[in-house]
Design a protein around this motif. Structure first.
Motif, PDB file in Angstrom:
ATOM      1  N   GLY A  98       0.810  -1.210   0.000  1.00 42.58           N
ATOM      2  CA  GLY A  98       0.000   0.000   0.000  1.00 42.58           C
ATOM      3  C   GLY A  98       0.842   1.259   0.000  1.00 42.58           C
ATOM      4  O   GLY A  98       0.478   2.272  -0.581  1.00 42.58           O
ATOM      5  N   LEU A  99       1.990   1.211   0.679  1.00 41.32           N
ATOM      6  CA  LEU A  99       2.890   2.366   0.691  1.00 41.32           C
ATOM      7  C   LEU A  99       3.414   2.629  -0.701  1.00 41.32           C
ATOM      8  O   LEU A  99       3.530   3.776  -1.131  1.00 41.32           O
ATOM      9  CB  LEU A  99       4.053   2.127   1.654  1.00 41.32           C
ATOM     10  CG  LEU A  99       3.725   2.139   3.146  1.00 41.32           C
ATOM     11  CD1 LEU A  99       4.962   1.823   3.958  1.00 41.32           C
ATOM     12  CD2 LEU A  99       3.172   3.494   3.558  1.00 41.32           C
ATOM     13  N   ASP A 100       3.758   1.559  -1.402  1.00 40.48           N
ATOM     14  CA  ASP A 100       4.259   1.733  -2.769  1.00 40.48           C
ATOM     15  C   ASP A 100       3.188   2.368  -3.649  1.00 40.48           C
ATOM     16  O   ASP A 100       3.474   3.220  -4.483  1.00 40.48           O
ATOM     17  CB  ASP A 100       4.683   0.389  -3.365  1.00 40.48           C
ATOM     18  CG  ASP A 100       5.865  -0.203  -2.626  1.00 40.48           C
ATOM     19  OD1 ASP A 100       6.769   0.573  -2.282  1.00 40.48           O
ATOM     20  OD2 ASP A 100       5.882  -1.411  -2.391  1.00 40.48           O
ATOM     21  N   ASP A 101       1.946   1.937  -3.453  1.00 42.31           N
ATOM     22  CA  ASP A 101       0.856   2.505  -4.245  1.00 42.31           C
ATOM     23  C   ASP A 101       0.727   3.998  -3.980  1.00 42.31           C
ATOM     24  O   ASP A 101       0.533   4.798  -4.891  1.00 42.31           O
ATOM     25  CB  ASP A 101      -0.470   1.812  -3.903  1.00 42.31           C
ATOM     26  CG  ASP A 101      -0.448   0.340  -4.293  1.00 42.31           C
ATOM     27  OD1 ASP A 101       0.387  -0.031  -5.141  1.00 42.31           O
ATOM     28  OD2 ASP A 101      -1.232  -0.432  -3.744  1.00 42.31           O
ATOM     29  N   LEU A 102       0.842   4.363  -2.695  1.00 48.58           N
ATOM     30  CA  LEU A 102       0.686   5.772  -2.336  1.00 48.58           C
ATOM     31  C   LEU A 102       1.774   6.628  -2.973  1.00 48.58           C
ATOM     32  O   LEU A 102       1.529   7.729  -3.431  1.00 48.58           O
ATOM     33  CB  LEU A 102       0.757   5.933  -0.809  1.00 48.58           C
ATOM     34  CG  LEU A 102      -0.524   5.598  -0.042  1.00 48.58           C
ATOM     35  CD1 LEU A 102      -0.248   5.628   1.442  1.00 48.58           C
ATOM     36  CD2 LEU A 102      -1.629   6.579  -0.379  1.00 48.58           C
ATOM     37  N   LEU A 103       2.999   6.122  -2.967  1.00 50.94           N
ATOM     38  CA  LEU A 103       4.129   6.916  -3.449  1.00 50.94           C
ATOM     39  C   LEU A 103       4.462   6.637  -4.900  1.00 50.94           C
ATOM     40  O   LEU A 103       5.307   7.302  -5.477  1.00 50.94           O
ATOM     41  CB  LEU A 103       5.361   6.650  -2.585  1.00 50.94           C
ATOM     42  CG  LEU A 103       5.263   7.172  -1.154  1.00 50.94           C
ATOM     43  CD1 LEU A 103       6.535   6.858  -0.391  1.00 50.94           C
ATOM     44  CD2 LEU A 103       5.014   8.669  -1.125  1.00 50.94           C
ATOM     45  N   GLY A 104       3.832   5.619  -5.468  1.00 43.83           N
ATOM     46  CA  GLY A 104       4.122   5.307  -6.858  1.00 43.83           C
ATOM     47  C   GLY A 104       5.484   4.682  -7.041  1.00 43.83           C
ATOM     48  O   GLY A 104       6.027   4.647  -8.131  1.00 43.83           O
ATOM     49  N   ALA A 145       4.499   8.542   3.389  1.00 44.36           N
ATOM     50  CA  ALA A 145       3.392   7.600   3.589  1.00 44.36           C
ATOM     51  C   ALA A 145       3.738   6.724   4.784  1.00 44.36           C
ATOM     52  O   ALA A 145       4.886   6.306   4.945  1.00 44.36           O
ATOM     53  CB  ALA A 145       3.171   6.745   2.349  1.00 44.36           C
ATOM     54  N   VAL A 146       2.760   6.477   5.644  1.00 47.47           N
ATOM     55  CA  VAL A 146       2.978   5.695   6.865  1.00 47.47           C
ATOM     56  C   VAL A 146       1.965   4.576   6.936  1.00 47.47           C
ATOM     57  O   VAL A 146       0.775   4.772   6.645  1.00 47.47           O
ATOM     58  CB  VAL A 146       2.869   6.585   8.126  1.00 47.47           C
ATOM     59  CG1 VAL A 146       3.004   5.746   9.393  1.00 47.47           C
ATOM     60  CG2 VAL A 146       3.915   7.689   8.103  1.00 47.47           C
ATOM     61  N   GLN A 147       2.449   3.401   7.306  1.00 43.78           N
ATOM     62  CA  GLN A 147       1.560   2.254   7.514  1.00 43.78           C
ATOM     63  C   GLN A 147       2.120   1.460   8.686  1.00 43.78           C
ATOM     64  O   GLN A 147       3.270   1.041   8.664  1.00 43.78           O
ATOM     65  CB  GLN A 147       1.513   1.395   6.257  1.00 43.78           C
ATOM     66  CG  GLN A 147       0.428   0.325   6.289  1.00 43.78           C
ATOM     67  CD  GLN A 147       0.230  -0.312   4.912  1.00 43.78           C
ATOM     68  OE1 GLN A 147       0.173   0.386   3.905  1.00 43.78           O
ATOM     69  NE2 GLN A 147       0.155  -1.623   4.872  1.00 43.78           N
ATOM     70  N   GLY A 148       1.280   1.283   9.725  1.00 44.65           N
ATOM     71  CA  GLY A 148       1.780   0.613  10.918  1.00 44.65           C
ATOM     72  C   GLY A 148       2.906   1.420  11.534  1.00 44.65           C
ATOM     73  O   GLY A 148       2.772   2.616  11.781  1.00 44.65           O
ATOM     74  N   ASN A 149       4.062   0.780  11.747  1.00 45.81           N
ATOM     75  CA  ASN A 149       5.212   1.502  12.313  1.00 45.81           C
ATOM     76  C   ASN A 149       6.290   1.757  11.261  1.00 45.81           C
ATOM     77  O   ASN A 149       7.455   1.968  11.583  1.00 45.81           O
ATOM     78  CB  ASN A 149       5.798   0.726  13.503  1.00 45.81           C
ATOM     79  CG  ASN A 149       6.474  -0.572  13.081  1.00 45.81           C
ATOM     80  OD1 ASN A 149       6.127  -1.141  12.039  1.00 45.81           O
ATOM     81  ND2 ASN A 149       7.419  -1.043  13.875  1.00 45.81           N
ATOM     82  N   VAL A 150       5.892   1.721   9.981  1.00 47.33           N
ATOM     83  CA  VAL A 150       6.838   1.940   8.884  1.00 47.33           C
ATOM     84  C   VAL A 150       6.468   3.216   8.132  1.00 47.33           C
ATOM     85  O   VAL A 150       5.309   3.431   7.773  1.00 47.33           O
ATOM     86  CB  VAL A 150       6.847   0.738   7.911  1.00 47.33           C
ATOM     87  CG1 VAL A 150       7.714   1.025   6.690  1.00 47.33           C
ATOM     88  CG2 VAL A 150       7.322  -0.525   8.629  1.00 47.33           C
TER      89      VAL A 150
END
Length: 343
Positions: free
Chosen positions: A34-40, A136-141
């Protein structure tokens, strides 16, 4: 309908008064795609080996004898930039050039905090280079995409970057290109895992050669502890139960400061929401004030956070009270709110 979703989290505020709840298992196991999707971006960069990071740092520290033409001044090496004051204060550790360079207004932590709040923006700019970041943040990353743009008409060469290594954080830093053509942009991806709580963003140092002179600049990555927390919806009794439980420094912080513009309550609520606090209704006896609540768990048990902004519209002033059961979270929350609301 949104209040219902926060209700479950709200009930957990009682845990501060009793036994802390376990962090949600899904928090750790979510796919980072999901992070990759957010940042492309593509897949995460491979972990940087200690030796590789060390040699990069050694190379950069070897540039410490740069002449007076460096942006940071002749008496500052990258070592100084990355291991400067433990509390980054714009007046103490940011070169004067950062405050006015490029006609882009105030620089330093105020700009970085705005980037944190907005999720993207400029973190450094001078007449030669512009550095923008997207978070972009997901969980603790946290994943940060950095864009370095050469604003000049000559090539930037010998370009190197270094990220301050902080015990609370585990970094994976993608190698950046070593040159930037005129009016061109290169990108670099940084991935950070928050292992525990921290009160200030990690520094980012750059060294490069431009227009015949070596230069060194420093700023911060737009990573803030508040981006790892979740807003909590709670009622008046729950809010003040937590409020009454946390008293005195360092977990409680009270500051009075001025606003540079007339205060609009809805704008204040929006700022509170951008740093992952709820904006609670019907909690404060004074309807002009703004109260918020959040919780965060970075592996050392739940930390509950309550904030209260008392607004004096006539004086264009705030009284900010921050109470959390972790001193670093309290300090970080105070710093970013005071910065955004007073700049």
């Amino acid at each position: 309908g949104g209040g219902g979703g926060g209700g479950g989290g709200g009930g957990n505020l009682d845990d501060l008064l009793g036994a802390p709840s376990q962090p949600a298992a899904t928090q750790k196991s979510q796919n980072l795609g999901g992070l990759d999707d957010l940042l492309g971006g593509g897949s995460p960069p491979p972990p940087a080996h200690g030796a590789q990071q060390g040699s990069l740092m050694d190379d950069m520290l070897g540039l410490g004898s740069a002449p007076a033409a460096t942006v940071a001044g002749s008496n500052q090496s990258l070592d100084d930039l990355l291991s400067g004051p433990s509390k980054p204060q714009a007046s103490a550790s940011v070169p004067a050039d950062m405050h006015k360079a490029g006609g882009s207004g105030a620089q330093g932590l105020d700009v970085v905090f705005k980037c944190v709040s907005n999720g993207s923006g400029i973190v450094y700019e001078d007449p030669i280079i512009n550095v923008q970041a997207q978070l972009a943040v997901q969980g603790n990353v946290a994943k940060i995409l950095l864009r370095y743009t050469n604003k000049s008409f000559s090539e930037i060469s010998a370009f190197k970057t270094a990220v301050q290594q902080i015990p609370a954080m585990l970094f994976q830093v993608q190698d950046a290109a070593t040159s930037i053509a005129p009016n061109a942009t290169i990108t670099q991806q940084v991935q950070m895992q928050a292992k525990t709580y921290f009160s200030e963003p990690p520094k980012l140092a750059l060294s490069f050669s431009a227009q015949g002179s070596p230069r060194q600049v420093t700023t911060w990555l737009p990573v803030h502890v508040c981006k790892f927390q979740q807003p909590v919806t709670c009622n008046k009794d729950q809010y003040f139960a937590v409020w009454g439980k946390i008293t005195g420094a360092p977990n409680e912080s009270v500051n009075v400061f001025k606003s540079p513009r007339p205060i609009v309550r809805t704008d204040v609520e929006n700022v509170v929401k951008t740093i992952n606090y709820s904006a609670l209704q019907g909690v404060d006896p004074n309807p002009n004030n703004v109260c918020g609540a959040a919780k965060i768990n970075l592996g050392a048990g739940d930390v509950y956070c309550v904030i209260r902004l008392e607004i004096d519209s006539a004086q264009q002033a705030y009284k900010l009270t921050v109470k959390t059961n972790n001193a670093q979270v309290t300090e970080g929350t105070k710093a970013i709110l005071m910065s955004i609301l007073s700049s």
